[in-house]
Design a protein around this motif. Structure first.
Motif, PDB file in Angstrom:
ATOM      1  N   ALA A  32       0.835  -1.208   0.000  1.00 60.77           N
ATOM      2  CA  ALA A  32       0.000   0.000   0.000  1.00 60.77           C
ATOM      3  C   ALA A  32       0.870   1.259   0.000  1.00 60.77           C
ATOM      4  O   ALA A  32       0.577   2.227  -0.713  1.00 60.77           O
ATOM      5  CB  ALA A  32      -0.935  -0.010   1.201  1.00 60.77           C
ATOM      6  N   VAL A  33       1.922   1.271   0.795  1.00 62.45           N
ATOM      7  CA  VAL A  33       2.824   2.426   0.829  1.00 62.45           C
ATOM      8  C   VAL A  33       3.511   2.611  -0.524  1.00 62.45           C
ATOM      9  O   VAL A  33       3.615   3.732  -1.030  1.00 62.45           O
ATOM     10  CB  VAL A  33       3.866   2.267   1.962  1.00 62.45           C
ATOM     11  N   LEU A  34       3.940   1.511  -1.133  1.00 67.62           N
ATOM     12  CA  LEU A  34       4.584   1.588  -2.435  1.00 67.62           C
ATOM     13  C   LEU A  34       3.617   2.092  -3.507  1.00 67.62           C
ATOM     14  O   LEU A  34       3.976   2.941  -4.327  1.00 67.62           O
ATOM     15  CB  LEU A  34       5.144   0.219  -2.828  1.00 67.62           C
ATOM     16  N   ALA A  35       2.370   1.609  -3.484  1.00 71.18           N
ATOM     17  CA  ALA A  35       1.379   2.057  -4.476  1.00 71.18           C
ATOM     18  C   ALA A  35       1.070   3.538  -4.298  1.00 71.18           C
ATOM     19  O   ALA A  35       0.944   4.279  -5.285  1.00 71.18           O
ATOM     20  CB  ALA A  35       0.101   1.229  -4.343  1.00 71.18           C
ATOM     21  N   THR A  36       0.972   3.991  -3.059  1.00 72.95           N
ATOM     22  CA  THR A  36       0.706   5.403  -2.799  1.00 72.95           C
ATOM     23  C   THR A  36       1.876   6.273  -3.253  1.00 72.95           C
ATOM     24  O   THR A  36       1.676   7.338  -3.845  1.00 72.95           O
ATOM     25  CB  THR A  36       0.436   5.618  -1.294  1.00 72.95           C
ATOM     26  N   VAL A  63      -0.481  -3.126 -12.343  1.00 72.23           N
ATOM     27  CA  VAL A  63       0.889  -3.017 -12.860  1.00 72.23           C
ATOM     28  C   VAL A  63       1.899  -3.182 -11.730  1.00 72.23           C
ATOM     29  O   VAL A  63       2.955  -3.787 -11.905  1.00 72.23           O
ATOM     30  CB  VAL A  63       1.079  -1.673 -13.597  1.00 72.23           C
ATOM     31  N   LEU A  64       1.580  -2.685 -10.554  1.00 74.26           N
ATOM     32  CA  LEU A  64       2.474  -2.871  -9.409  1.00 74.26           C
ATOM     33  C   LEU A  64       2.388  -4.279  -8.849  1.00 74.26           C
ATOM     34  O   LEU A  64       3.371  -4.826  -8.350  1.00 74.26           O
ATOM     35  CB  LEU A  64       2.134  -1.874  -8.298  1.00 74.26           C
ATOM     36  N   TYR A  65       1.202  -4.876  -8.914  1.00 76.46           N
ATOM     37  CA  TYR A  65       1.019  -6.196  -8.318  1.00 76.46           C
ATOM     38  C   TYR A  65       1.761  -7.284  -9.093  1.00 76.46           C
ATOM     39  O   TYR A  65       2.290  -8.219  -8.485  1.00 76.46           O
ATOM     40  CB  TYR A  65      -0.464  -6.547  -8.241  1.00 76.46           C
ATOM     41  N   LEU A  66       1.815  -7.168 -10.418  1.00 78.24           N
ATOM     42  CA  LEU A  66       2.445  -8.229 -11.215  1.00 78.24           C
ATOM     43  C   LEU A  66       3.904  -8.485 -10.830  1.00 78.24           C
ATOM     44  O   LEU A  66       4.292  -9.625 -10.621  1.00 78.24           O
ATOM     45  CB  LEU A  66       2.299  -7.932 -12.705  1.00 78.24           C
ATOM     46  N   PRO A  67       4.764  -7.458 -10.696  1.00 76.95           N
ATOM     47  CA  PRO A  67       6.135  -7.773 -10.277  1.00 76.95           C
ATOM     48  C   PRO A  67       6.235  -8.157  -8.797  1.00 76.95           C
ATOM     49  O   PRO A  67       7.152  -8.871  -8.410  1.00 76.95           O
ATOM     50  CB  PRO A  67       6.918  -6.493 -10.550  1.00 76.95           C
TER      51      PRO A  67
END
Length: 123
Positions: A32-36, A63-67
Motif C-alpha cells: 500500500a505504501v509503495l502504491a501510494t 501493474v504494481l502487483y504483477l512484479p
C-alpha cells in the motif's frame, strides 16, 4: 533475526498464528505504501489525470502487483503435504506411527496376495 528473512519465510505452525497474520499485514502495508508513493510520483506527469479515475487506479495497482506477486504470495502457510506427520511416544519409549503413516504402510502392500511381514520380517 534479519527482518527480510522473517518476512519471506513460511511459518510451519498450523493455523492462523500471530506471526503469520503479522507477516501478512506487513506485506500488505508495504504494498500500500509503495502504491501510494508511485501514484504520488506519477501525478505531475501526463498520466496523472488518468490516475484520478477508478480504472486508472486499478491499472496502477495491477501493474504494481504483477512484479510483486511473488513477494505478496509467498507461502505464509506451509502446504500440509510438506508438514511433518506427528508421531506419538509411549511411556516405554517406543514411537507409535500416526494414522497417516499406518495407512501409507498398509497401502504399500495393497494388491499383493501375501500379507505384509509380521514382527519385523525374517528371523
Amino acid at each position: 533475526m534479519n527482518w527480510w528473512r522473517w518476512l519471506t519465510t513460511p511459518d510451519p505452525n498450523p493455523g492462523y498464528t500471530t506471526g503469520k497474520l503479522l507477516k501478512l499485514f506487513v506485506r500488505v502495508a508495504i504494498f500500500a505504501v509503495l502504491a501510494t508513493l508511485v501514484s504520488a510520483l506519477l501525478m505531475p506527469t501526463p498520466v496523472g489525470k488518468y490516475l484520478n479515475t477508478w480504472w486508472g487506479s486499478m491499472l496502477l495497482v495491477l501493474v504494481l502487483y504483477l512484479p510483486l506477486m511473488k513477494f505478496l504470495g509467498v507461502d505464509t502457510f506451509t502446504p500440509r503435504r510438506f508438514q511433518q506427520p506427528t508421531t506419538k511416544t509411549t511411556a516405554s519409549g517406543k514411537t507409535v506411527p500416526s494414522s497417516a503413516e499406518r495407512r501409507k504402510e498398509k497401502n504399500r502392500y495393497a494388491g499383493v496376495r501375501k500379507a505384509p511381514p509380521k514382527h519385523g520380517g525374517r528371523r
